[in-house]
Design an enzyme around this catalytic site. Structure first.
Site: not given
Length: 139
Positions: A9, A59, A73, A116
C-alpha cells in the site's frame, strides 16, 4: 499453487512510481484505476520477470500508513550491488544498510517499505565508500 504478486500500500503514487520504476528499475506492467472504489492498482516487475510482480495499491482518499516493518521486505537479486546503490544514492535514496560485505544492502521506499538488494552470485570484494559507511536509520 502459483505465486502471483506481493501488494504494497502506498500513500503517494507518483513518488512511489518514481522510486520503484525510475530509481529501483522495475517496469510498469499495468495500471488499473477504479473510480467507484477510489483506488489505483499498479503492477510492476523486474525487467524480463513478469512472474515476480509487486502490486502498488493507492487509495485515493488520504490515510496514514505505518512504517511497514510488519510487512518485512521485498528482496531483489541485482547484477552489481555497488552500481545500483550508487545509482540510488545519486537519485537521493538513503542507503539504510550499505553493502559493506559486497552482498547485501537495504533501502526504503517513500512509504517506508524495506527493500533488500542481494548481489547475484558470490559477494563482491569490500570497496569504498560502502565498506566504511555506517547504517542510517533502520530497515
Amino acid at each position: 499453487m502459483k505465486y502471483l504478486h506481493t501488494m504494497v500500500r502506498v500513500g503517494d503514487l507518483e513518488k512511489s512510481l518514481d522510486f520503484y520504476v525510475n530509481k529501483l528499475g522495475l517496469e510498469k506492467l499495468h495500471q488499473y484505476d477504479n473510480e467507484a472504489g477510489r483506488f489505483s492498482l499498479v503492477f510492476l516487475a523486474p525487467p524480463g520477470q513478469r512472474d515476480a510482480q509487486v502490486e502498488l495499491t493507492h487509495n485515493w482518499d488520504p490515510e496514514t500508513l505505518g512504517e511497514g516493518r510488519n510487512f518485512g521486505h521485498l528482496a531483489y537479486e541485482v547484477e552489481d550491488i555497488y552500481a545500483i546503490c550508487d545509482r540510488l544514492m545519486k537519485a537521493g535514496v538513503t542507503i539504510n544498510r550499505p553493502p559493506r560485505d559486497g552482498r547485501m544492502a537495504f533501502v526504503r521506499s517513500p512509504d517506508n517499505v524495506s527493500i533488500e538488494l542481494l548481489q547475484k552470485g558470490p559477494a563482491k570484494a569490500p570497496a569504498e565508500p560502502w565498506a566504511s559507511m555506517p547504517n542510517t536509520g533502520h530497515w
